[in-house]
Design a protein around this motif. Structure first.
Motif, PDB file in Angstrom:
ATOM      1  N   VAL A  43      35.829  90.041  85.024  1.00 12.69           N
ATOM      2  CA  VAL A  43      36.137  89.886  83.590  1.00 12.69           C
ATOM      3  C   VAL A  43      36.022  88.434  83.139  1.00 12.69           C
ATOM      4  N   ASN A  83      35.620  87.045  75.968  1.00 10.77           N
ATOM      5  CA  ASN A  83      36.472  88.014  75.281  1.00 10.77           C
ATOM      6  C   ASN A  83      36.257  87.880  73.776  1.00 10.77           C
ATOM      7  N   GLU A 104      37.247  89.345  70.065  1.00 13.54           N
ATOM      8  CA  GLU A 104      38.242  90.148  69.353  1.00 13.54           C
ATOM      9  C   GLU A 104      37.883  90.168  67.870  1.00 13.54           C
ATOM     10  N   LYS A 113      38.477  94.996  70.708  1.00 14.03           N
ATOM     11  CA  LYS A 113      38.238  93.941  71.689  1.00 14.03           C
ATOM     12  C   LYS A 113      37.112  94.359  72.619  1.00 14.03           C
ATOM     13  N   GLN A 129      34.148  95.859  81.913  1.00 13.65           N
ATOM     14  CA  GLN A 129      35.365  96.666  81.832  1.00 13.65           C
ATOM     15  C   GLN A 129      36.512  95.949  82.534  1.00 13.65           C
ATOM     16  N   GLY A 130      37.692  96.056  81.967  1.00 13.67           N
ATOM     17  CA  GLY A 130      38.872  95.409  82.542  1.00 13.67           C
ATOM     18  C   GLY A 130      39.692  94.759  81.451  1.00 13.67           C
ATOM     19  N   SER A 131      40.747  94.070  81.855  1.00  9.96           N
ATOM     20  CA  SER A 131      41.647  93.405  80.905  1.00  9.96           C
ATOM     21  C   SER A 131      41.484  91.896  81.013  1.00  9.96           C
ATOM     22  N   PHE A 132      41.213  91.267  79.887  1.00 14.41           N
ATOM     23  CA  PHE A 132      41.091  89.810  79.853  1.00 14.41           C
ATOM     24  C   PHE A 132      42.502  89.217  79.856  1.00 14.41           C
ATOM     25  N   GLN A 174      45.959  87.221  79.091  1.00 15.73           N
ATOM     26  CA  GLN A 174      46.636  86.875  77.838  1.00 15.73           C
ATOM     27  C   GLN A 174      46.577  85.350  77.677  1.00 15.73           C
TER      28      GLN A 174
END
Length: 376
Positions: free
Chosen positions: A153, A158, A160, A192, A240-243, A245
């Protein structure tokens, strides 16, 4: 298939799509470029299965059809031809013939039916943005994306989309770049997406001076993204995945703030990096407030045990207490090189806390650099 077009247009089109063609692949046909007739124009397409680029050029189409031929072979041959009309014809045996003045070549094609389908990105969220602002935003964040594949990632940007604002963020574990820009056509809903940094670099390359806005569509599954320019479309897979915070990483306060001329800071960083390369990349910065009528100053030093050392002193408007911090010289150079503003503010809390660089006069860009721990 039978058509004719100008050498200049075909050469430009092949240069646009050629970079998307796979150079090494387990699927040989991805080394090819797809030529097909489309509503009176010639459509060129190439893909490496992660990204696909299509380009339309003007042509006189006499007979519809499609074929694929090796991208590098066709690009190299067309680039050497005179600037004149090229006639292209496809035989029943899939041999493509090109004629231009007294030059003629034949290339063995592969059936267009075997070419991987170019994804259609439909539905989802669509926006429009000024191309110059988008290109500027890419330049200010893309270098901060990770090149190491251990955390996929972080190799992406990222993005948004929220109302009338697009926020781009990149981080590699040592630095963070965040840029906000206004959308020409706002998003219908908040979305996002993590866009591969290579994709955004390619989009930036494709933007030309004649463009005004670029259309962006994220599909409803958030698996693909489409960038649409005047005669070019680029489709890319999304990561795919979470960036992370990242807002939690940006310091909310500082004890020392220095305002420095960007051009002088960049020059000093370049000279320091020459010595820092052989000294672990370490560049030391000392910020000293002024006294009375004397201006504050920023001292930038780098040293290598084997080569020597370097020091530069710059005038700076320093508010707060005297402070020291050390950065990787390359990270400092990367961010200073993309700034177009006259001045930049460097905010620090101490030698073990992240440093923050913000261009003076704008509030839509912030760059955070992690410090290096050194002996003072």
């Amino acid at each position: 298939m039978r058509l004719s077009c100008l050498q200049e247009n075909l050469s430009k089109g092949l240069a646009i799509v050629g970079r998307a063609a796979a150079s090494r692949s387990t699927l040989p046909i991805t080394n090819n470029v797809l030529l097909s007739t489309d509503e009176g124009r010639l459509k060129l397409s190439a893909t490496n299965l992660e990204m696909a680029v299509s380009c339309w050029i003007g042509a006189k189409v006499e007979e519809e059809g499609a074929t694929t031929v090796p991208a590098k072979l066709l690009t190299d041959f067309v680039a050497t031809l005179p600037n004149d009309k090229i006639e292209i014809a496809l035989s029943a045996k899939k041999i493509m013939t090109l004629k231009c003045r007294r030059f003629e070549a034949r290339m063995t094609g592969v059936d267009a039916k075997d070419f991987p389908p170019i994804p259609k990105v439909e539905g989802g969220v669509s926006v429009k943005i000024d191309v110059n602002e988008f290109k500027k935003g890419i330049a200010r964040v893309v270098f901060a994306a990770a090149t190491d594949e251990s955390r996929p990632v972080l190799t992406g940007i990222n993005a948004e989309f929220d109302g009338g604002v697009l926020t781009l963020a990149a981080a590699d574990g040592f630095r963070l770049a965040v840029y906000k820009m206004a959308l020409a056509e706002p998003a219908s809903q908040k979305v996002k997406a993590i866009i591969p940094s290579k994709t955004l670099s390619e989009v930036s390359r494709l933007i030309t001076d004649g463009e005004e806005t670029i259309g962006i569509t994220v599909d409803s599954q958030k698996s693909q993204i489409l960038f649409r320019l005047k005669n070019i479309e680029l489709v890319s897979q999304l990561l795919q995945g979470s960036f992370p915070q990242y807002n939690q990483i940006i310091p909310q306060s500082h004890t020392t703030r220095s305002v420095i001329e960007v051009a002088q800071f960049l020059m000093a960083a370049k000279t320091a990096q020459i010595f820092a390369r052989d000294g672990g990349g370490i560049v030391r910065l000392i910020m000293t407030p002024g006294g009375g009528k004397a201006p504050g100053r920023l001292s930038i030093t780098a040293r290598s045990e084997e080569i020597g050392d370097d020091q530069a002193e710059l005038d700076a408007a320093v508010s707060g207490e005297e402070s020291k911090i050390a950065f990787n010289g390359k990270y400092l150079l990367d961010v200073l090189s993309v700034l177009s503003e006259d001045q930049v503010a460097l905010e620090v809390t101490g030698p073990s806390s992240p440093g923050v660089l913000r261009p003076v006069g704008t509030d839509n860009y912030v760059h955070v650099v992690m410090p290096m721990f050194v002996q003072w």
